[in-house]
Design a protein around this motif. Structure first.
Motif, PDB file in Angstrom:
ATOM      1  N   ILE A  54      13.400   3.780   4.653  1.00 13.11           N
ATOM      2  CA  ILE A  54      12.657   4.632   5.384  1.00 13.11           C
ATOM      3  C   ILE A  54      11.201   4.375   4.864  1.00 13.11           C
ATOM      4  N   ASN A  55      10.425   3.775   6.014  1.00 11.54           N
ATOM      5  CA  ASN A  55       8.955   3.957   5.466  1.00 11.54           C
ATOM      6  C   ASN A  55       8.041   5.268   5.854  1.00 11.54           C
ATOM      7  N   GLY A  56       7.323   5.251   4.711  1.00  7.89           N
ATOM      8  CA  GLY A  56       6.307   6.552   4.924  1.00  7.89           C
ATOM      9  C   GLY A  56       4.936   6.146   4.794  1.00  7.89           C
ATOM     10  N   VAL A  57       4.075   7.048   4.313  1.00  7.00           N
ATOM     11  CA  VAL A  57       2.682   6.900   3.975  1.00  7.00           C
ATOM     12  C   VAL A  57       2.510   6.065   2.781  1.00  7.00           C
ATOM     13  N   ALA A  58       2.251   4.851   2.870  1.00  7.80           N
ATOM     14  CA  ALA A  58       2.138   3.895   1.482  1.00  7.80           C
ATOM     15  C   ALA A  58       3.176   4.019   0.971  1.00  7.80           C
ATOM     16  N   SER A  59       4.511   4.308   1.337  1.00  7.86           N
ATOM     17  CA  SER A  59       5.591   4.419   0.553  1.00  7.86           C
ATOM     18  C   SER A  59       6.963   3.773   1.341  1.00  7.86           C
ATOM     19  N   LEU A  60       7.863   3.615   0.840  1.00  8.40           N
ATOM     20  CA  LEU A  60       9.142   2.874   1.107  1.00  8.40           C
ATOM     21  C   LEU A  60      10.342   3.776   0.399  1.00  8.40           C
ATOM     22  N   GLN A  61      10.969   4.580   1.154  1.00  7.50           N
ATOM     23  CA  GLN A  61      12.297   5.211   0.489  1.00  7.50           C
ATOM     24  C   GLN A  61      13.455   4.483   0.617  1.00  7.50           C
ATOM     25  N   ASP A  75       0.575   1.302   4.948  1.00  8.04           N
ATOM     26  CA  ASP A  75       1.771   2.093   5.657  1.00  8.04           C
ATOM     27  C   ASP A  75       2.366   0.899   6.576  1.00  8.04           C
ATOM     28  N   GLN A  76       1.625  -0.017   7.093  1.00 13.35           N
ATOM     29  CA  GLN A  76       2.105  -1.118   7.799  1.00 13.35           C
ATOM     30  C   GLN A  76       3.013  -1.952   7.019  1.00 13.35           C
ATOM     31  N   ILE A  77       2.539  -2.233   5.566  1.00 17.69           N
ATOM     32  CA  ILE A  77       3.257  -2.996   4.663  1.00 17.69           C
ATOM     33  C   ILE A  77       4.733  -2.457   4.568  1.00 17.69           C
ATOM     34  N   ALA A  78       4.774  -1.119   4.185  1.00 16.18           N
ATOM     35  CA  ALA A  78       5.845  -0.321   3.948  1.00 16.18           C
ATOM     36  C   ALA A  78       7.078  -0.464   5.014  1.00 16.18           C
ATOM     37  N   ALA A  79       6.218  -0.559   6.499  1.00 20.57           N
ATOM     38  CA  ALA A  79       6.878  -0.711   7.601  1.00 20.57           C
ATOM     39  C   ALA A  79       7.894  -1.856   7.775  1.00 20.57           C
ATOM     40  N   GLY A  80       6.795  -3.018   7.330  1.00 22.04           N
ATOM     41  CA  GLY A  80       7.306  -4.419   7.368  1.00 22.04           C
ATOM     42  C   GLY A  80       8.424  -4.670   6.408  1.00 22.04           C
ATOM     43  N   LEU A 105      -5.543  -3.726  -0.414  1.00 29.81           N
ATOM     44  CA  LEU A 105      -4.910  -4.617   0.406  1.00 29.81           C
ATOM     45  C   LEU A 105      -5.625  -5.667   0.921  1.00 29.81           C
ATOM     46  N   ARG A 106      -5.321  -7.021   0.725  1.00 28.26           N
ATOM     47  CA  ARG A 106      -5.852  -8.076   1.308  1.00 28.26           C
ATOM     48  C   ARG A 106      -4.742  -9.311   2.028  1.00 28.26           C
ATOM     49  N   PRO A 107      -5.369  -9.687   3.068  1.00 26.43           N
ATOM     50  CA  PRO A 107      -4.070 -10.764   3.854  1.00 26.43           C
ATOM     51  C   PRO A 107      -3.754 -11.715   2.896  1.00 26.43           C
ATOM     52  N   GLY A 108      -2.443 -11.871   2.835  1.00 28.79           N
ATOM     53  CA  GLY A 108      -1.961 -13.158   1.866  1.00 28.79           C
ATOM     54  C   GLY A 108      -1.187 -12.247   0.873  1.00 28.79           C
ATOM     55  N   ASP A 109      -1.413 -11.091   0.609  1.00 30.31           N
ATOM     56  CA  ASP A 109      -0.607 -10.457  -0.560  1.00 30.31           C
ATOM     57  C   ASP A 109       0.813 -10.309  -0.167  1.00 30.31           C
ATOM     58  N   ILE A 110       1.690 -10.711  -1.122  1.00 32.79           N
ATOM     59  CA  ILE A 110       3.039 -10.799  -1.189  1.00 32.79           C
ATOM     60  C   ILE A 110       3.545  -9.521  -1.998  1.00 32.79           C
ATOM     61  N   PHE A 111       4.694  -8.940  -1.139  1.00 35.45           N
ATOM     62  CA  PHE A 111       5.223  -7.626  -1.603  1.00 35.45           C
ATOM     63  C   PHE A 111       6.865  -8.052  -1.726  1.00 35.45           C
ATOM     64  N   GLU A 112       7.380  -7.867  -2.768  1.00 34.90           N
ATOM     65  CA  GLU A 112       8.832  -7.860  -2.958  1.00 34.90           C
ATOM     66  C   GLU A 112       9.537  -6.766  -3.298  1.00 34.90           C
ATOM     67  N   VAL A 113      10.708  -6.392  -2.567  1.00 38.93           N
ATOM     68  CA  VAL A 113      11.550  -5.290  -3.039  1.00 38.93           C
ATOM     69  C   VAL A 113      12.944  -5.998  -3.441  1.00 38.93           C
TER      70      VAL A 113
END
Length: 571
Positions: free
Chosen positions: A404-411, A383-388, A356-364
């Protein structure tokens, strides 16, 4: 000699000559009928006593016969029936596979599949190169499924052919039984009996197309018919046979299969084509026209196995792909775990992995709506990315899902049962890479390219191309299935070897079929030359009979003149 005696002699001679002319006329009229044998009439003298003029009468009618050639012809008809049926379905199979290894779909598509991987090896970042790999992989899997379906169709056709042939076989036995009854009641040596014998022999030849037969003559020209192995087909009332989809039974004993008592003929060939001794633990027959359905199914399943297994003497295709590392620094992949049902809700999990690096863009993307989160300096864990991402998704109450966010995961969970939804994830614009199982499935029916590649939710590992190409080109593989055993071959050698083995078998059967057909034709010609009508001979005989008929008629004229003279003298 009295005038009356002379007249009676002339009349009897005229009657015999007339009958003989009728026989010759029938011979000439049916000279081109392959089921007609030359007929002849025998004469005998009529003895009326000493110093009495008797005349002539018909002794009997006879057909030209050659028992040795007839039996040889019947035997060859059975062999021709065998190879003709074999050739018919072997050629159909070759049409399915391809009439040569250059035209066959499997080797051709494999070559295109290999070339696509080589192009990806050269241009790993090319989306077009990736799509070509997936496209040709999909076509290769479709070809396996197409062949599997065609083999099943051929199997059904053979089964239907057995049922229809057995019905025809039963019908011919019934007809022969009827002819036998008429022969038993016919007058020995009569014209009617010779016609029935022709019908009898023609029916035996038709029966020979379905089974190898031996005949034993009974009273008055009737015959008993057995297979070469001794199975009674007709000796009195005819046997009747049934087919249960696997074996042939006599109707009077439905518990005892009689398949093995048919050694030649169309029925034997069809039974052998569908034969499958795998349940008995027996190896496949080495005969190219025996167990062809079993062999093709086994070979197709073996092809699926070599393309999906990770175990082999050298690195397999699947092992090469699965073992390659990811080329992505950061990725977001998802996995659907439960399909929507009336009793449960659909849910999927997005897994985050990488550096993980600042500026990484995650899309769902859910149901066509894109939810994006960009990593901040303060985001130090996935984990913070999943929560965001969860917070952004849950702000949309129209989606019908909850994140529902979890450990490095998003359900992602559907809010109601039996409600499907679509999902797609990206990290920095890149789809997640498929970690393993380029091909999935365990047999010819389930073999396919991984669905994640087909539906575009994951991409190929860019780092896999080198190892995959090396694995595809390796030439130390073995391939064993029913009816084939190859060693020291590449994947291409497996595909071409499979088609080539079938091609060689089909060629062998084709040659045998041609040979047997020619043998039948030659033997028939020899038989016909011996027992069929010779027009030149019959016309010559007809002229002789016409002269004899004219002589008898002349005698009657002279006797009539003598009677007239005598009557005039008396008056």
């Amino acid at each position: 000699m009295s005038l009356t005696g002379a007249l009676n002699a002339a009349i009897s001679s005229l009657r015999v000559n007339q009958a003989n002319i009728q026989v010759l006329s029938a011979n000439i009229a049916r000279a081109n009928d392959p089921n007609y044998t030359k007929k002849s009439l025998s004469r005998e003298s009529i003895y009326l006593g000493e110093n009495q003029v008797g005349g002539v009468a018909i002794a009997n009618y006879a057909s030209a016969v050659n028992d040795s050639l007839r039996k040889q012809w019947e035997s060859l008809i059975a062999k021709d029936g065998t190879t003709s049926a074999q050739n018919k379905y072997m050629q159909q199979l070759q049409q399915v596979l391809g009439t040569s290894t250059d035209q066959a779909g499997l080797p051709t598509l494999y070559t295109q599949f290999l070339t696509a991987w080589q192009n990806l090896q050269t241009s790993p970042d090319s989306d077009a190169a990736q799509q070509m790999v997936i496209q040709y992989g999909d076509q290769l899997a479709d070809e396996v499924a197409r062949i599997a379906g065609a083999v099943d169709a051929i199997d059904r056709d053979i089964k239907t052919d057995i049922e229809g042939s057995l019905e025809d076989f039963n019908g011919l036995l019934e007809k022969l039984f009827e002819v036998n009854l008429r022969l038993r009641s016919s007058q020995s040596g009569s014209a009617g009996q010779t016609e029935l014998i022709d019908q009898r022999d023609a029916l035996v030849r038709q029966i020979s197309q379905y089974a190898d037969v031996r005949t034993v003559e009974r009273e008055n020209g009737a015959i008993a018919v057995f297979t070469a192995s001794g199975l009674s087909l007709i000796d009195g009332p005819p046997s009747r046979f049934t087919y249960d989809g696997v074996n042939i039974f006599r109707s009077d004993d439905p518990t005892q299969a009689v398949d093995l008592l048919f050694r030649d003929g169309k029925l034997r060939a069809l039974l052998d084509l569908r034969l499958d001794n795998s349940a008995k633990g027996l190896p496949a027959s080495s005969d190219p026209a025996t167990e062809i359905i079993r062999k093709m199914r086994s070979q197709l399943d073996a092809v699926v196995s070599v393309m999906t297994t990770t175990i082999g003497q050298s690195t397999t295709f699947s092992a090469a792909y699965d073992g390659a590392g990811s080329s992505l620094r950061i990725e977001a992949s998802f996995q659907t775990t439960i399909a929507a049902t009336p009793a449960s809700a659909q849910h999927s999990t997005v897994f985050l992995a990488g550096d993980l690096r600042p500026g990484d863009i995650f899309e769902v993307e859910i149901n066509g709506k894109i939810f994006s989160y960009t990593a901040q300096e303060t985001d130090t864990s996935l984990d913070q990315i999943a929560a965001g991402l969860a917070a952004r998704i849950n702000t949309d109450t129209t989606l019908g899902v909850t994140a529902i966010n979890g450990v490095a995961s998003l359900q992602i969970v559907a809010n109601a049962s039996d409600v499907p939804f679509s999902i797609l994830s990206r990290a920095n614009g890149e789809l997640p890479e498929l970690r393993s199982s380029f091909f999935t499935g365990t047999d010819r029916y389930t073999f396919q390219v991984n669905q994640a590649l087909l539906d575009g939710t994951q991409q190929l590992k860019k780092n896999a191309a080198n190892d995959v190409v090396n694995a595809l080109n390796a030439t130390d593989r073995t391939f064993t299935a029913a009816g084939i055993a190859l060693s020291g071959v590449s994947y291409k050698g497996i595909f071409t070897g499979m088609v080539g083995t079938s091609l060689l078998g089909a060629k062998f059967i084709l040659d045998q079929s041609k040979f047997n057909a020619e043998s039948v034709t030659q033997t028939e010609q020899r038989y016909q030359a011996d027992v069929a009508v010779n027009l030149d001979e019959e016309i010559a005989n007809l002229q002789v009979l016409q002269n004899a008929y004219a002589a008898s008629a002349r005698l009657m004229t002279v006797v009539q003149q003598l009677f007239d003279t005598l009557q005039a003298a008396v008056r």
